[in-house]
Design a protein around this motif. Structure first.
Motif, PDB file in Angstrom:
ATOM      1  N   ASN A 326       0.793  -1.231   0.000  1.00  0.00           N
ATOM      2  CA  ASN A 326       0.000   0.000   0.000  1.00  0.00           C
ATOM      3  C   ASN A 326       0.823   1.277   0.000  1.00  0.00           C
ATOM      4  OD1 ASN A 326      -2.981  -0.940   0.484  1.00  0.00           O
ATOM      5  ND2 ASN A 326      -1.756  -2.163   1.896  1.00  0.00           N
ATOM      6  N   SER A 327       2.143   1.186  -0.142  1.00  0.00           N
ATOM      7  CA  SER A 327       2.972   2.392  -0.152  1.00  0.00           C
ATOM      8  C   SER A 327       4.208   2.144  -1.008  1.00  0.00           C
ATOM      9  CB  SER A 327       3.379   2.783   1.275  1.00  0.00           C
ATOM     10  OG  SER A 327       4.343   1.878   1.781  1.00  0.00           O
ATOM     11  N   ASP A 328       5.044   3.167  -1.108  1.00  0.00           N
ATOM     12  CA  ASP A 328       6.274   3.072  -1.892  1.00  0.00           C
ATOM     13  C   ASP A 328       7.446   2.540  -1.077  1.00  0.00           C
ATOM     14  OD1 ASP A 328       5.149   3.895  -4.224  1.00  0.00           O
ATOM     15  OD2 ASP A 328       5.658   6.007  -3.988  1.00  0.00           O
ATOM     16  N   LEU A 329       7.169   1.856   0.017  1.00  0.00           N
ATOM     17  CA  LEU A 329       8.242   1.152   0.712  1.00  0.00           C
ATOM     18  C   LEU A 329       8.717  -0.036  -0.114  1.00  0.00           C
ATOM     19  CD1 LEU A 329       7.026   1.238   4.420  1.00  0.00           C
ATOM     20  CD2 LEU A 329       8.849   2.567   3.371  1.00  0.00           C
ATOM     21  N   GLU A 330       7.933  -0.404  -1.119  1.00  0.00           N
ATOM     22  CA  GLU A 330       8.387  -1.346  -2.147  1.00  0.00           C
ATOM     23  C   GLU A 330       8.008  -0.771  -3.497  1.00  0.00           C
ATOM     24  OE1 GLU A 330       7.526  -5.607  -1.875  1.00  0.00           O
ATOM     25  OE2 GLU A 330       6.902  -5.532  -3.967  1.00  0.00           O
ATOM     26  N   VAL A 331       8.973  -0.700  -4.405  1.00  0.00           N
ATOM     27  CA  VAL A 331       8.727  -0.200  -5.756  1.00  0.00           C
ATOM     28  C   VAL A 331       9.295  -1.203  -6.754  1.00  0.00           C
ATOM     29  CG1 VAL A 331       8.794   2.225  -5.032  1.00  0.00           C
ATOM     30  CG2 VAL A 331      10.894   1.116  -5.822  1.00  0.00           C
ATOM     31  N   ARG A 332       8.935  -1.007  -7.983  1.00  0.00           N
ATOM     32  CA  ARG A 332       9.500  -1.837  -9.057  1.00  0.00           C
ATOM     33  C   ARG A 332      10.265  -0.918 -10.003  1.00  0.00           C
ATOM     34  NH1 ARG A 332       9.120  -6.807 -11.074  1.00  0.00           N
ATOM     35  NH2 ARG A 332       9.349  -7.156 -13.303  1.00  0.00           N
TER      36      ARG A 332
END
Length: 764
Positions: A326-332
């Motif tokens: 639900n957040s940008d603590l993980e991105v691709r």
């Protein structure tokens, strides 16, 4: 007019089409080659190449002083890059940002922006110089290592490409959008790239997957953890297209007494910290992650984001797993290795192809620098030969210079054969004679420019020593140019030196991004994420809802707004889900943990779900999994619905009982027993078996009771053996066990209600 009439019809649109096509093609090629795509050889776009070259011309070395950024961007714009100074300064500022560039090429002094997304200060306030990494890209420009071309107005020259001691394209990455194509390359570790290049030199036909032993993946300047599977990484590097899942780095900080908090120390690449905090705050506000209590920024020079859980009983990995979604603590980070091969041809390359292009370019640079050095050596040897002749024939040279009107011409005419040479007294070396013939103009100029102090005996020996050293160096260069193996050996030595210089001992040279497996987080039930505590749900007549702490006395007098009063009050727990039933037959779902506290008057329920203003709240009950509900409309239609089917996942709710016109929801009660009793507005009661009522997920239902006038007033389910109960006007419970008079089939009219039945026609 006659000529116009006789002229055949011409397709006037064709020249316009051709003109537009040619101009657009010119624009597209300019964008691709001179703006958006990097060169595979030095990994730079023209603007970055020109910035570094201009800084070199200003002598802004890594050990020298700083110059105003306005001066640098002004020189770049005036001499090499005829575009806006703001765009040039932005490009230069990015090269100085250590959170954007893995190996910064510009050493900035002043405000060059930060990871929060703040812009750099104006160029008149900041200063800059090159870094040691930038100097490594420029080394060899004075040795004819690359071609030069005229600048935009033909007054100066600029390099077509920089010599580049390391594969900067992969080391610092690049991104850009051209016409019909784009590029996006992540940064990597220089030491690992040098190892991969050394392996390619040793094994030119190495497989793409073998290179992953040396370059396992990107190395982002902001660190983080790559959780992409190894096979996906291999496929991306093999094809030049793919992506990498990048997560933040965090640690769980123990606060004592079972309390803990999560400290995020590294955030994903190209994620602005301020935007990340805003997103996390939104996640808290919208209750997307109900177990997240608060977010706090305690960052200084380093990253320190504090994530506080709402409950200490939650697993930190569960919380982070929900935040990853639900957040940008993980991105691709997508990979699209679209680069210019030899500065001309755009191509999507594999990692091996990019490294191969770099190594071939380094060999070309080595050959050109070696040839340039040989030319310098040949020139110096020619001068040395003339100077040695002068020393061997010193008296004659002095005589010509003193007495001849044109000593230069005289020296060139003189025959400096062996008969003019004198024997040398030193036995350590035999001076190579000048040979038979005349001196060249270059040699004569060197003799005439020689200082008197150079006529020492020691200087003569120094010249002979220098000549010997240069002859030896020249022989080595000839061997190098004649042998491809020696060339690759020299390139390998250069790469080892670069790795040593910018490897783990270099500031920031150690790998920052690590690898891990992405442990998939399963969906966790709400009950597991919330502390189970007793509450009392209170909803007023006007629809204001709140949750009192603990199970209070339901008869206790509570405060409400003026003109308002109690309507629903019951005991529940924070882990419960509440079902709100609208008069329109639509069911809405609320989480009890999200209800406002009981200190105030609460909040309007209509703000929590999308309940239209014209729709009234019919029922409010606690969800019991597996339970069934009896629903019926005022028209006398109804059915049994499993309670699990009415749970809504969105604010808009779920339509269960279909009603039209003036028909509204009349009954919504838990269903149980084996019979159902129905009473109409005409006070007629009908009792029939519950098996006659269908079980449905949604719909209009079937007819429960037949009416000539009015409609359904109430309905309830019960066990026939226990009898039918209701409250009489005095508030006493009455039970009727002999119901034969009212028994019938579904959709019958029924009989008048028994004596003592409530006047409001309600069973409860």
């Amino acid at each position: 007019m006659a000529d116009q009439t006789d002229t055949p019809n011409m397709d006037l649109s064709e020249p316009l089409r051709r003109a537009l096509g040619e101009r657009y093609l010119t624009y597209a090629l300019s964008t691709i080659m001179h703006r958006a795509l990097p060169d595979a050889r030095d990994g730079l776009k023209p603007v970055h190449r020109r910035i570094l070259f201009a800084m070199r011309e200003l002598r802004l070395s890594s050990t020298g002083g700083f110059r105003k950024s306005a001066k640098i961007s002004g020189d770049v714009m005036g001499n090499y890059h005829p575009h806006g100074d703001a765009a040039i300064y932005d490009a230069m500022a990015r090269l100085a940002q250590d959170f954007n560039v893995r190996y910064p090429l510009v050493d900035g002094q002043g405000n060059f922006g930060n990871i929060d997304g703040d812009n750099p200060a104006a160029s008149r306030y900041t200063e800059a110089r090159m870094t040691a990494v930038a100097e490594a890209l420029l080394e060899g420009l004075n040795e004819n290592a690359v071609d030069f071309r005229e600048n935009y107005d033909g007054t100066l020259t600029e390099p077509v490409v920089l010599p580049a001691q390391f594969p900067n394209l992969l080391a610092n990455g690049s991104s850009g959008i051209a016409v019909g194509m784009a590029t996006n390359i992540p940064p990597h570790n220089i030491a690992e790239l040098c190892d991969a290049c050394l392996h390619l030199i040793k094994t030119p036909d190495a497989r793409d997957d073998t290179l992953l032993n040396y370059v396992p993946g990107p190395d982002f300047p902001t660190g983080g953890i790559i959780v992409e599977p190894p096979e996906a990484i291999a496929q991306a590097y093999r094809t030049g297209k793919g992506g990498f899942r990048l997560r933040c780095r965090y640690e769980v900080e123990d606060l004592g007494r079972g309390q803990w908090q999560i400290v995020v120390t590294e955030i994903p690449y190209q994620v602005q910290k301020s935007k990340l905090i805003e997103k996390l705050a939104e996640v808290i506000q919208t209750k997307k992650v109900p177990i997240l209590g608060d977010v706090r920024d305690e960052s200084a020079d380093d990253i320190r984001l504090i994530l506080e859980p709402r409950s200490k009983n939650v697993d930190p990995d569960v919380l982070m797993g929900m935040l990853y979604r639900n957040s940008d603590l993980e991105v691709r980070f997508s990979l699209n290795m679209n680069v210019l091969i030899d500065g001309v041809t755009p191509k999507v390359c594999s990692m091996k192809e990019v490294l191969r292009a770099f190594l071939d370019f380094r060999r070309e640079v080595l050959i050109r620098r070696s040839q340039h050095r040989m030319e310098k050596i040949d020139h110096r040897l020619e001068v040395l030969e003339g100077l040695i002749v002068a020393f061997l024939n010193l008296d004659r040279v002095i005589d010509i210079i003193r007495y001849d009107d044109d000593p230069k011409a005289a020296l060139m005419r003189e025959d400096w054969g062996k008969d003019h040479a004198r024997a040398m007294t030193e036995a350590d070396y035999i001076p190579p004679g000048p040979g038979d013939g005349e001196l060249s103009e270059v040699q004569v100029e060197a003799i005439l420019n020689m200082r008197l102090r150079s006529l020492r005996r020691l200087e003569e020996m120094e010249l002979l020593r220098e000549q010997s050293e240069l002859m030896e160096e020249r022989a080595g260069l000839e061997d190098l140019l004649d042998s491809e193996d020696l060339q690759w050996e020299a390139i390998a030595d250069q790469l080892r030196e670069t790795k040593k210089k910018f490897g783990k001992d270099y500031e920031g040279g150690a790998r920052r991004t690590t690898f891990a497996e992405a442990g998939e987080v399963e969906d966790v039930p709400l009950e597991a994420m919330i502390d189970r505590e007793p509450i009392t749900v209170v909803c007023s007549q006007m629809g204001w809802i709140r949750a009192m702490t603990g199970h209070i006395d339901l008869t206790r007098e509570l405060k409400f707004k003026d003109g308002d009063g109690p309507r629903f009050i019951f005991h529940a727990e924070t882990t419960d889900r509440l079902i709100v039933v609208g008069s329109n037959g639509r069911f809405y779902t609320l989480s009890a943990s999200n209800l406002p506290g009981g200190r105030g008057m609460g909040e309007p329920l209509r703000l929590m779900v999308d309940l239209p203003n014209e729709v009234q709240i019919h029922s409010l009950l606690t969800h019991k999994p597996g339970r069934k509900l009896l629903v019926a409309s005022t028209a006398g239609d109804g059915f049994i619905v499993p309670e699990d089917e009415v749970i809504a996942q969105t604010r808009t709710g779920k339509q269960v009982l279909n009603v039209r016109g003036d028909v509204k929801m009349a009954v919504c009660k838990p269903a149980g027993g084996d019979c159902i009793a129905v009473v109409g507005e005409n006070r007629k009661v009908l009792v029939f078996g519950l098996e006659e009522l269908p079980e449905m997920a949604r719909g209009k239902g079937v007819r429960l009771q037949k009416y000539k006038d009015g409609g359904l007033s109430d309905a309830t389910t019960f066990t026939l053996a226990d009898g039918l109960s209701w409250l009489d006007p005095a508030g006493r419970t009455r039970t009727e066990t002999d119901l034969a008079e009212w028994r019938g089939r579904r959709a019958g009219t029924g009989r008048m209600a028994p004596r003592g039945f409530p006047r409001d026609n309600k069973f409860t």
